[in-house]
Design an enzyme around this catalytic site. Structure first.
Site, PDB file in Angstrom:
ATOM      1  N   THR A   8      41.144  34.258  37.199  1.00 29.80           N
ATOM      2  CA  THR A   8      40.965  34.673  38.389  1.00 29.80           C
ATOM      3  C   THR A   8      39.644  34.647  38.878  1.00 29.80           C
ATOM      4  O   THR A   8      38.684  34.225  37.923  1.00 29.80           O
ATOM      5  CB  THR A   8      40.556  36.225  38.021  1.00 29.80           C
ATOM      6  OG1 THR A   8      39.784  36.794  37.138  1.00 29.80           O
ATOM      7  CG2 THR A   8      42.395  37.011  38.025  1.00 29.80           C
TER       8      THR A   8
ATOM      9  N   GLU B 141      47.189  38.085  39.117  1.00 26.20           N
ATOM     10  CA  GLU B 141      48.373  38.014  37.538  1.00 26.20           C
ATOM     11  C   GLU B 141      49.482  39.074  38.268  1.00 26.20           C
ATOM     12  O   GLU B 141      49.592  39.269  37.575  1.00 26.20           O
ATOM     13  CB  GLU B 141      47.286  40.477  37.809  1.00 26.20           C
ATOM     14  CG  GLU B 141      45.993  39.833  37.375  1.00 26.20           C
ATOM     15  CD  GLU B 141      44.953  39.647  38.123  1.00 26.20           C
ATOM     16  OE1 GLU B 141      45.266  39.035  39.558  1.00 26.20           O
ATOM     17  OE2 GLU B 141      43.607  40.501  38.186  1.00 26.20           O
TER      18      GLU B 141
ATOM     19  N   LYS C 111      33.674  55.378  49.824  1.00 23.80           N
ATOM     20  CA  LYS C 111      33.377  57.211  49.553  1.00 23.80           C
ATOM     21  C   LYS C 111      32.840  57.831  50.768  1.00 23.80           C
ATOM     22  O   LYS C 111      31.947  58.581  49.493  1.00 23.80           O
ATOM     23  CB  LYS C 111      33.808  57.380  48.152  1.00 23.80           C
ATOM     24  CG  LYS C 111      34.702  56.515  47.736  1.00 23.80           C
ATOM     25  CD  LYS C 111      35.205  56.255  46.547  1.00 23.80           C
ATOM     26  CE  LYS C 111      36.483  55.049  46.010  1.00 23.80           C
ATOM     27  NZ  LYS C 111      35.065  53.769  45.622  1.00 23.80           N
TER      28      LYS C 111
ATOM     29  N   TRP D  13      37.524  58.097  52.917  1.00 19.38           N
ATOM     30  CA  TRP D  13      38.122  56.935  52.146  1.00 19.38           C
ATOM     31  C   TRP D  13      37.751  56.180  53.906  1.00 19.38           C
ATOM     32  O   TRP D  13      38.248  56.838  54.430  1.00 19.38           O
ATOM     33  CB  TRP D  13      38.665  57.004  51.439  1.00 19.38           C
ATOM     34  CG  TRP D  13      38.448  56.757  50.320  1.00 19.38           C
ATOM     35  CD1 TRP D  13      38.479  57.797  49.579  1.00 19.38           C
ATOM     36  CD2 TRP D  13      39.933  56.080  49.651  1.00 19.38           C
ATOM     37  NE1 TRP D  13      38.158  57.922  48.222  1.00 19.38           N
ATOM     38  CE2 TRP D  13      39.330  56.758  48.664  1.00 19.38           C
ATOM     39  CE3 TRP D  13      41.072  55.758  49.131  1.00 19.38           C
ATOM     40  CZ2 TRP D  13      40.081  56.711  46.723  1.00 19.38           C
ATOM     41  CZ3 TRP D  13      41.980  55.494  47.984  1.00 19.38           C
ATOM     42  CH2 TRP D  13      41.013  55.151  46.734  1.00 19.38           C
TER      43      TRP D  13
HETATM   44  P1  ADP Z   1      40.852  36.510  42.953  1.00 14.89           P
HETATM   45  O1  ADP Z   1      40.686  35.612  41.789  1.00 14.89           O
HETATM   46  O2  ADP Z   1      39.884  36.767  43.794  1.00 14.89           O
HETATM   47  O3  ADP Z   1      40.951  37.951  42.804  1.00 14.89           O
HETATM   48  P2  ADP Z   1      43.686  36.457  44.036  1.00 14.89           P
HETATM   49  O4  ADP Z   1      44.286  35.068  44.330  1.00 14.89           O
HETATM   50  O5  ADP Z   1      44.449  36.489  42.365  1.00 14.89           O
HETATM   51  O6  ADP Z   1      41.637  35.382  43.720  1.00 14.89           O
HETATM   52  O7  ADP Z   1      43.255  37.266  44.598  1.00 14.89           O
HETATM   53  C1  ADP Z   1      44.235  38.137  44.535  1.00 14.89           C
HETATM   54  C2  ADP Z   1      43.584  39.365  45.815  1.00 14.89           C
HETATM   55  O8  ADP Z   1      43.494  38.418  47.255  1.00 14.89           O
HETATM   56  C3  ADP Z   1      43.932  40.260  45.701  1.00 14.89           C
HETATM   57  O9  ADP Z   1      44.002  42.091  44.763  1.00 14.89           O
HETATM   58  C4  ADP Z   1      44.210  40.917  47.811  1.00 14.89           C
HETATM   59  O10 ADP Z   1      42.428  41.586  47.266  1.00 14.89           O
HETATM   60  C5  ADP Z   1      43.194  39.900  47.911  1.00 14.89           C
HETATM   61  N1  ADP Z   1      44.543  39.427  49.151  1.00 14.89           N
HETATM   62  C6  ADP Z   1      46.340  38.761  48.567  1.00 14.89           C
HETATM   63  N2  ADP Z   1      46.429  38.567  49.670  1.00 14.89           N
HETATM   64  C7  ADP Z   1      46.442  38.742  50.655  1.00 14.89           C
HETATM   65  C8  ADP Z   1      47.294  39.293  52.169  1.00 14.89           C
HETATM   66  N3  ADP Z   1      47.784  38.519  52.386  1.00 14.89           N
HETATM   67  N4  ADP Z   1      45.656  40.226  52.714  1.00 14.89           N
HETATM   68  C9  ADP Z   1      44.949  40.292  52.164  1.00 14.89           C
HETATM   69  N5  ADP Z   1      44.058  40.309  50.851  1.00 14.89           N
HETATM   70  C10 ADP Z   1      44.772  39.564  50.287  1.00 14.89           C
END
Ligand code: ADP
Length: 537
Positions: free
Chosen positions: A181, A326, A434, A439
């Site tokens: 990630t 993940e 919070k 929230w």
């Molecule tokens: P990183 O390495 O930044 O975690 P990822 O591509 O795995 O890269 O990121 C996943 C995260 O991206 C998700 O947990 C979510 O927060 C955000 N995300 C992915 N797709 C969307 C979406 N369509 N809208 C809003 N947030 C998104």
């Protein structure tokens, strides 16, 4: 039923057997090159045999450091094809993080694009596990480099065996791929993808109510092959015989538009910033993109205005999707149900701008302050996922304990769920504010601020508060040539939110700090704000 292990080599074999004439089109240094799946198959087998010759053992990691093109696709199949693990390295990480993940993954060999060599040269003394560097270049000579020992990709292929047998009798749970990630806090975390997960995820990409990827598609993954396997598209495309269009190094919106038009792309996939760029380009130039039947957009929230512009102005259907490194990544995708089609245009857009509901094969629960949240589109909770293409741990990482609990992945995303099961991401758990036991969604406030004509970017973060625990502070960047006052922004927000949602302060900034993949770096922002408040007090 037969217990046949699911395996990546079978996907390539299907492309070679049934679609030897279909093509992979890549934008390379000297122009567009085309390979048939027959050629890709032969080249993949040659690469696999060369990697074996270099001594790569089953289970060992081979890193790739490359753009989207046919050589990277060959590596996608050759590395798991000898039972090794394809570790796609994010070229946009900092040198420290690049060295960290190469060491943590214990990569034995690296395949590197020639134009990206300087980035690996910078860390060459810190990656002792790497025993060979293979340079992917269109030139006949190897470029000058301080790396050693280096091999020329095409020279290795010349000596390779075009009929090399890829391993198929491998435990389907064994790792085939690996991706880290992009770290917003601490070091990147590694995910191992099994053969089984990749095959099942690919199948999900082909379902009619999902991405509906098929043989008749011309698919362009703009999302990098180093980011969650380009959303699994390269694997699925080869399996289904889909024509692939690979945009190559450092593309611009103009290049994307030209390629989409010239190759008659039907499906393109990427993050919102890519599509905002394309939209800008479409306003300037004239392109015929009538071949496009859907744009798949995920990675961060797709703004409603952008979806509307693509669909109403350019007649390009847009699908909002959600996933994580993940989760392979596809888990949620926004398509209307048949009985929602009669709704008004605005109502439909409101639904489709949400991230959507689960694709078949995965399960979810949403946990709020008092247990499972009600599906009423208002109550917020953390999205938890399970399924055959969801990771169940981080690779050799203590932090697994926080994210993986009682058989679920705790995504760290705060969502609401409506009566139809559509989720809407309202925040990350660490970013949600919070305030007094309730929230506040930083994302909702940001979107509202960014809808103001003078605001270019807005990020809202929590600051500690003696009475309310946390309170929101907004940071905004004003568009060039525009101006706006704090009071005007408050007047703009007031009718849209409950009073207690309004930020305690609005701070004007020249830019918002971002991660390597362009997401707001709120941790940094919180630090900057701490300094800011220390100075004004
Ligand atoms: P990183 O390495 O930044 O975690 P990822 O591509 O795995 O890269 O990121 C996943 C995260 O991206 C998700 O947990 C979510 O927060 C955000 N995300 C992915 N797709 C969307 C979406 N369509 N809208 C809003 N947030 C998104």
């Amino acid at each position: 039923m037969m217990n046949v292990p699911l395996n990546i080599a079978l996907m390539l074999e299907r492309a070679e057997t049934f679609f030897p004439k279909k093509t992979v089109i890549s934008r390379m240094k000297h122009g567009i090159v085309r390979h048939t799946y027959r050629e890709i198959g032969e080249r993949t087998r040659k690469l696999a045999s060369a990697l074996k010759q270099l001594g790569v053992q089953p289970g060992e990691r081979v890193g790739t450091f490359a753009w989207n093109h046919h050589r990277h696709l060959e590596a996608y199949f050759a590395i798991p094809g000898i039972g090794a693990v394809l570790h796609t390295i994010n070229i946009r990480l900092s040198p420290q993080h690049i060295a960290y993940i190469i060491n943590h993954a214990d990569d034995r060999v690296l395949l590197i694009d020639d134009d990206l060599l300087p980035l690996i040269e910078k860390v060459k003394d810190d990656i002792p596990s790497v025993k060979a560097f293979i340079i992917m270049t269109d030139e006949s000579e190897l470029p000058n480099t301080t790396l050693s020992p280096v091999y020329h990709y095409e020279e290795l292929l010349k000596e390779g065996d075009a009929r090399f047998s890829l391993v198929k009798d491998i435990d389907e749970h064994s790792p085939a791929g690996m991706c880290y990630t992009s770290a917003t806090t601490g070091n990147p975390k590694g995910i191992l993808y099994s053969h089984r997960a990749i095959v099942l995820h690919s199948m999900a990409l082909g379902l009619a109510d999902s991405a509906a990827l098929s043989e008749s598609d011309v698919a362009m993954p703009v999302v990098p092959m180093f980011h969650a396997n380009a959303w699994g598209l390269p694997f699925a495309a080869a399996w289904f015989g889909t024509t692939l269009v690979m945009p190559g190094a450092a593309f611009t919106p103009q290049i994307l538009a030209q390629m989409m038009e010239a190759e008659k792309v039907t499906l393109a996939a990427g993050v919102p910033t890519v599509w905002l760029g394309l939209l800008n380009e479409l306003e300037k130039g004239t392109y015929d993109l009538s071949s496009v039947t859907r744009i798949l957009c995920g990675g961060s929230a797709a703004p409603k205005g952008m979806i509307r512009a693509f669909e109403e102005k350019y007649r390009i259907p847009f699908i909002h999707a959600y996933g994580m490194t993940e989760t392979s990544p596809l888990v949620v995708l926004s398509r209307l149900k048949s009985y929602q089609q009669h709704l008004s245009g605005d109502e439909k857009l409101d639904i489709r701008a949400k991230q959507g509901f689960l694709v078949p094969g995965v399960e979810m629960k949403v946990v709020g302050k008092d247990g499972d949240v009600e599906w009423n589109g208002a109550e917020m909770g953390e999205l938890c996922l399970r399924g055959p293409w969801i990771a169940d741990e981080y690779y050799n990482d203590e932090r697994s304990k926080e994210a993986f609990r009682d058989g679920w992945l705790y995504t760290g995303d705060v969502v609401t769920v409506d009566e139809e099961g559509f989720i809407k991401i309202v925040d990350r758990t660490k970013d949600v504010i919070k305030s007094g036991g309730e929230w506040i969604s930083s994302v909702d406030l940001e979107n509202a601020l960014m809808a103001h004509e003078a605001i270019f970017e807005a990020a809202v973060v929590a600051v500690p508060h003696p009475e309310w625990q946390e309170r929101p502070i907004a940071c905004v960047v004003v568009k060039e040539g525009k101006s706006v006052t704090k009071e005007e922004l408050y007047d703009f927000l007031r009718p849209q939110f409950a009073k207690w949602w309004l930020p305690d302060d609005i701070v004007f900034m020249s830019e918002i700090p971002k991660t390597s993949v362009g997401k707001f770096l709120k941790l940094k922002l919180r630090e900057q704000l701490r300094d800011y408040f220390a100075n004004v007090q």
